[in-house]
Design a protein around this motif. Structure first.
Motif, mmCIF file in Angstrom:
data_model
loop_
_atom_site.group_PDB
_atom_site.id
_atom_site.type_symbol
_atom_site.label_atom_id
_atom_site.label_comp_id
_atom_site.label_asym_id
_atom_site.label_seq_id
_atom_site.Cartn_x
_atom_site.Cartn_y
_atom_site.Cartn_z
ATOM 1 N N HIS A 1 0.860 -1.185 0.000
ATOM 2 C CA HIS A 1 0.000 0.000 0.000
ATOM 3 C C HIS A 1 0.894 1.232 0.000
ATOM 4 O O HIS A 1 1.921 1.265 0.683
ATOM 5 N N LEU A 2 0.493 2.217 -0.760
ATOM 6 C CA LEU A 2 1.194 3.491 -0.778
ATOM 7 C C LEU A 2 0.260 4.507 -0.145
ATOM 8 O O LEU A 2 -0.846 4.707 -0.626
ATOM 9 N N ALA A 3 0.686 5.095 0.950
ATOM 10 C CA ALA A 3 -0.162 6.013 1.712
ATOM 11 C C ALA A 3 0.428 7.421 1.687
ATOM 12 O O ALA A 3 1.640 7.595 1.575
ATOM 13 N N GLN A 4 -0.467 8.392 1.804
ATOM 14 C CA GLN A 4 -0.071 9.789 1.833
ATOM 15 C C GLN A 4 -0.576 10.439 3.110
ATOM 16 O O GLN A 4 -1.721 10.249 3.504
ATOM 17 N N ASP A 5 0.294 11.195 3.737
ATOM 18 C CA ASP A 5 -0.114 12.043 4.856
ATOM 19 C C ASP A 5 -0.409 13.409 4.250
ATOM 20 O O ASP A 5 0.509 14.193 3.960
ATOM 21 N N THR A 6 -1.688 13.689 4.016
ATOM 22 C CA THR A 6 -2.078 14.920 3.321
ATOM 23 C C THR A 6 -1.676 16.180 4.093
ATOM 24 O O THR A 6 -1.547 17.243 3.495
ATOM 25 N N ARG A 7 -1.473 16.040 5.392
ATOM 26 C CA ARG A 7 -1.068 17.212 6.181
ATOM 27 C C ARG A 7 0.332 17.686 5.801
ATOM 28 O O ARG A 7 0.671 18.847 6.000
ATOM 29 N N LYS A 8 1.150 16.787 5.274
ATOM 30 C CA LYS A 8 2.528 17.141 4.940
ATOM 31 C C LYS A 8 2.718 17.569 3.487
ATOM 32 O O LYS A 8 3.708 18.200 3.158
ATOM 33 N N CYS A 9 1.802 17.191 2.605
ATOM 34 C CA CYS A 9 1.974 17.430 1.170
ATOM 35 C C CYS A 9 1.848 18.918 0.847
ATOM 36 O O CYS A 9 0.905 19.581 1.262
ATOM 37 N N ILE A 10 2.808 19.438 0.076
ATOM 38 C CA ILE A 10 2.803 20.846 -0.316
ATOM 39 C C ILE A 10 2.458 21.013 -1.801
ATOM 40 O O ILE A 10 2.529 22.117 -2.332
ATOM 41 N N GLY A 11 2.121 19.930 -2.474
ATOM 42 C CA GLY A 11 1.728 20.006 -3.882
ATOM 43 C C GLY A 11 2.862 20.351 -4.821
ATOM 44 O O GLY A 11 2.639 20.996 -5.848
ATOM 45 N N CYS A 12 4.069 19.908 -4.543
ATOM 46 C CA CYS A 12 5.229 20.253 -5.362
ATOM 47 C C CYS A 12 5.331 19.425 -6.644
ATOM 48 O O CYS A 12 6.081 19.784 -7.544
ATOM 49 N N HIS A 13 4.609 18.312 -6.702
ATOM 50 C CA HIS A 13 4.575 17.426 -7.873
ATOM 51 C C HIS A 13 5.882 16.685 -8.116
ATOM 52 O O HIS A 13 6.076 16.119 -9.199
#
Length: 171
Positions: free
Chosen positions: A5-17
């Motif tokens: 599984h690949l999970a994302q912590d949306t609180r940390k994402c800055i949308g840098c791509h």
């Protein structure tokens, strides 16, 4: 279902791509197909302030993938060992049936190949004990990859901590 599984912590994402760019570089993809993508949500007012969230989207490597069932040539496959869904390009005839079958839009058209491509969790890297390219490029370490059970526990723990900190915060 995939063992991974690949999970994302949306609180940390800055949308840098950086994840998208690394994926395209790793898979030598031209403009157009995106095997993973950052989707911008917002801006919304949260606590009176405008906030934007970024959601990482990729193939879910379904337990019973519709793309595999729809493929007339057997090019879209699922590894029995770990459930990773991938495309065997030697068998793909470019009929795009898998693209139509996937409700999530994971299979993408590669115009130069005339075939379908999709996220395969960088199975070649996983087989070498490495992480997917998108995870290694993440500048904020908001992407994590691992065994499904471990990743589910981490997500539960993160949620419990956020609920606890919200309940203990004063406005």
């Amino acid at each position: 279902m995939s063992r991974y599984h690949l999970a994302q912590d949306t609180r940390k994402c800055i949308g840098c791509h950086a994840c998208e760019i690394q994926c395209k570089s790793n898979k030598s993809l031209p403009p157009g197909p995106r095997l993973c993508q950052i989707v911008e949500v917002g801006p919304k007012l949260i606590g009176g302030l405008p906030r934007t969230a970024y959601v990482f989207m990729l193939c879910f490597h379904c337990e019973n993938p519709w793309c595999v069932a729809a493929c007339p040539t057997g090019a879209m496959q699922q590894r029995a060992s770990d459930g990773i869904v991938f495309v065997d390009h030697d068998l793909c005839v470019g009929c795009k049936t898998c693209i139509s079958a996937c409700p999530w839009g994971a299979p993408q058209w590669h115009p130069e190949l005339g075939k379908v491509v999709k996220c395969d969790y960088c199975k070649d890297r996983i087989d070498q004990g490495l992480k997917p390219a998108c995870v290694t490029a993440c500048t904020t370490q908001c992407l994590e990859f691992g065994e499904r059970q471990t990743m589910t526990e981490k997500k539960r723990q993160r949620h419990a901590e956020s609920v606890a900190s919200f309940e203990n915060s004063s406005f």
